[in-house]
Scaffold this motif. Structure first.
Motif, PDB file in Angstrom:
ATOM      1  N   LEU A 116       3.176  -2.508  -1.447  1.00  6.02           N
ATOM      2  CA  LEU A 116       2.785  -3.923  -1.357  1.00  6.02           C
ATOM      3  C   LEU A 116       1.320  -4.067  -0.952  1.00  6.02           C
ATOM      4  N   PHE A 117       0.870  -3.193  -0.047  1.00  9.96           N
ATOM      5  CA  PHE A 117      -0.522  -3.236   0.408  1.00  9.96           C
ATOM      6  C   PHE A 117      -1.475  -3.022  -0.763  1.00  9.96           C
ATOM      7  N   PHE A 118      -1.240  -1.983  -1.544  1.00  6.16           N
ATOM      8  CA  PHE A 118      -2.145  -1.681  -2.648  1.00  6.16           C
ATOM      9  C   PHE A 118      -1.956  -2.643  -3.827  1.00  6.16           C
ATOM     10  N   ALA A 119      -0.776  -3.233  -3.951  1.00  6.39           N
ATOM     11  CA  ALA A 119      -0.522  -4.147  -5.065  1.00  6.39           C
ATOM     12  C   ALA A 119      -1.134  -5.524  -4.842  1.00  6.39           C
ATOM     13  N   PHE A 120      -1.108  -5.998  -3.591  1.00  2.83           N
ATOM     14  CA  PHE A 120      -1.456  -7.399  -3.357  1.00  2.83           C
ATOM     15  C   PHE A 120      -2.676  -7.643  -2.473  1.00  2.83           C
ATOM     16  N   LYS A 121      -3.152  -6.631  -1.753  1.00  2.00           N
ATOM     17  CA  LYS A 121      -4.314  -6.875  -0.909  1.00  2.00           C
ATOM     18  C   LYS A 121      -5.547  -7.081  -1.784  1.00  2.00           C
ATOM     19  N   PRO A 122      -6.238  -8.212  -1.619  1.00  2.00           N
ATOM     20  CA  PRO A 122      -7.421  -8.477  -2.461  1.00  2.00           C
ATOM     21  C   PRO A 122      -8.597  -7.581  -2.092  1.00  2.00           C
ATOM     22  N   GLY A 123      -9.431  -7.315  -3.069  1.00  2.00           N
ATOM     23  CA  GLY A 123     -10.677  -6.591  -2.825  1.00  2.00           C
ATOM     24  C   GLY A 123     -10.556  -5.087  -2.789  1.00  2.00           C
ATOM     25  N   LEU A 124      -9.375  -4.546  -3.124  1.00  2.00           N
ATOM     26  CA  LEU A 124      -9.227  -3.091  -3.136  1.00  2.00           C
ATOM     27  C   LEU A 124      -9.762  -2.550  -4.453  1.00  2.00           C
ATOM     28  N   ASN A 125     -10.880  -1.854  -4.378  1.00  2.00           N
ATOM     29  CA  ASN A 125     -11.512  -1.303  -5.573  1.00  2.00           C
ATOM     30  C   ASN A 125     -12.183   0.002  -5.190  1.00  2.00           C
ATOM     31  N   ASP A 126     -13.153   0.429  -5.962  1.00  2.00           N
ATOM     32  CA  ASP A 126     -13.811   1.705  -5.685  1.00  2.00           C
ATOM     33  C   ASP A 126     -15.015   1.573  -4.759  1.00  2.00           C
ATOM     34  N   VAL A 235      -0.572   3.451 -10.429  1.00  2.00           N
ATOM     35  CA  VAL A 235       0.191   4.697 -10.288  1.00  2.00           C
ATOM     36  C   VAL A 235       0.668   4.858  -8.853  1.00  2.00           C
ATOM     37  N   LEU A 236      -0.182   4.522  -7.880  1.00  2.00           N
ATOM     38  CA  LEU A 236       0.189   4.613  -6.469  1.00  2.00           C
ATOM     39  C   LEU A 236       1.333   3.658  -6.152  1.00  2.00           C
ATOM     40  N   VAL A 237       1.247   2.440  -6.638  1.00  2.00           N
ATOM     41  CA  VAL A 237       2.299   1.448  -6.393  1.00  2.00           C
ATOM     42  C   VAL A 237       3.618   1.904  -7.002  1.00  2.00           C
ATOM     43  N   ILE A 238       3.580   2.380  -8.244  1.00  2.00           N
ATOM     44  CA  ILE A 238       4.804   2.826  -8.929  1.00  2.00           C
ATOM     45  C   ILE A 238       5.395   4.054  -8.228  1.00  2.00           C
ATOM     46  N   ALA A 239       4.533   5.030  -7.874  1.00  2.00           N
ATOM     47  CA  ALA A 239       5.019   6.261  -7.240  1.00  2.00           C
ATOM     48  C   ALA A 239       5.637   5.972  -5.875  1.00  2.00           C
ATOM     49  N   SER A 240       4.987   5.125  -5.069  1.00  2.00           N
ATOM     50  CA  SER A 240       5.504   4.801  -3.739  1.00  2.00           C
ATOM     51  C   SER A 240       6.829   4.047  -3.839  1.00  2.00           C
ATOM     52  N   THR A 241       6.908   3.094  -4.763  1.00  2.00           N
ATOM     53  CA  THR A 241       8.138   2.323  -4.944  1.00  2.00           C
ATOM     54  C   THR A 241       9.275   3.218  -5.434  1.00  2.00           C
ATOM     55  N   ALA A 242       8.980   4.087  -6.402  1.00  2.00           N
ATOM     56  CA  ALA A 242      10.009   4.985  -6.933  1.00  2.00           C
ATOM     57  C   ALA A 242      10.521   5.929  -5.861  1.00  2.00           C
ATOM     58  N   LEU A 243       9.617   6.449  -5.029  1.00  2.00           N
ATOM     59  CA  LEU A 243      10.028   7.356  -3.960  1.00  2.00           C
ATOM     60  C   LEU A 243      10.896   6.618  -2.942  1.00  2.00           C
ATOM     61  N   ALA A 244      10.513   5.376  -2.603  1.00  2.00           N
ATOM     62  CA  ALA A 244      11.314   4.590  -1.674  1.00  2.00           C
ATOM     63  C   ALA A 244      12.707   4.350  -2.224  1.00  2.00           C
ATOM     64  N   LEU A 245      12.807   3.982  -3.493  1.00  2.00           N
ATOM     65  CA  LEU A 245      14.109   3.737  -4.112  1.00  2.00           C
ATOM     66  C   LEU A 245      14.944   5.014  -4.165  1.00  2.00           C
TER      67      LEU A 245
END
Length: 252
Positions: A116-126, A235-245
């Protein structure tokens, strides 16, 4: 002596390639390799030990590739890497005596929070942002703690390192990914050292899967270097969610 048929070996090698690809971008490669090792009939502790053998090759390849692209100076990470290594050694040695069930219950919640942090926190870039703690404090507290966790259990360690670099050290996403890999490599080595004392890794299988990990990590880290946060975040959001599930499914 555990024997592996050719078709099963090819399946494990393919899984290792996929794990190297995902892990080099966002962490969570163990989500792929640990289950397939156990499905192959390898006892749990031996599967974890073998996973450390093959996993260190992917993390090492990714670290080298990110360093070649100029995103990390590996020499400046020697100190933190050593602390990650030591934390993982102690974690692996204590794996059989600590109440890991409590950790497993809380882990899916933490992983979903990371997603959720990486999916929705604004301003996360390089782009880098403000540091919340000094590099010395980060290296001496957060790094060995996550290393310890990687030796104790392992799943999601790369994502936890990523979260720390972004939220505490103030790194941009690509830079955070690059700096995660050497620490993850060190914790894999440390975990392996600890597990060797209590289990017998399947060395030949681990090395065969390690070769596939190198290839997957090279492809993944090369793509991440070119695309940056636009690839790493999803990829981070999908991997973290899949691992949690996956961990939640194990409760039932």
């Amino acid at each position: 002596m555990f024997e592996v048929s050719l078709d099963l070996l090819l399946f494990l090698i393919a899984a290792a390639f996929a794990a190297g690809f995902v892990d080099s971008i966002a962490g969570g490669g163990g989500l792929i390799t640990v289950p397939v090792l156990m499905l192959a009939g390898i006892p749990p502790v031996q599967a974890l030990a073998t996973n450390k053998v093959q996993g260190l090759f992917g993390a090492g390849m990714a670290a080298i590739n990110y360093a070649r692209a100029g995103h990390v100076d590996l020499r400046k990470q020697i100190g933190p890497a050593f602390l990650s290594f030591m934390g993982a050694v102690f974690g692996a040695l204590l794996a059989s005596s600590l109440p890991t069930d409590v950790i497993r219950v809380g882990l899916p919640v933490l992983l979903i929070a990371i997603a959720l942090f990486f999916a929705f926190k604004p301003g996360l870039n390089d782009m880098d942002r403000t540091q919340r703690i000094t590099p010395v404090l980060f290296a001496t507290t957060f790094v060995p703690f996550i290393g310890f966790y990687d030796g104790l259990l392992g799943p999601g360690a790369g994502a936890f390192f990523m979260l720390g670099f972004v939220s505490l050290a103030g790194y941009g996403i690509l830079k955070a990914t690059a700096h995660t890999k050497l620490l993850n490599f060190a914790s894999n080595v440390g975990g392996l050292v600890g597990f060797v004392m209590v289990a017998k890794p399947l060395w030949m299988l681990g090395l065969a899967m390690g070769a596939a990990q190198i290839a997957g990590a090279y492809v993944g880290s090369t793509l991440a270097t070119k695309v940056g946060a636009k690839l790493i975040k999803p990829v981070l959001v999908i991997a973290s969610t899949a691992l949690a599930l996956k961990l939640i499914s194990e409760w039932f």
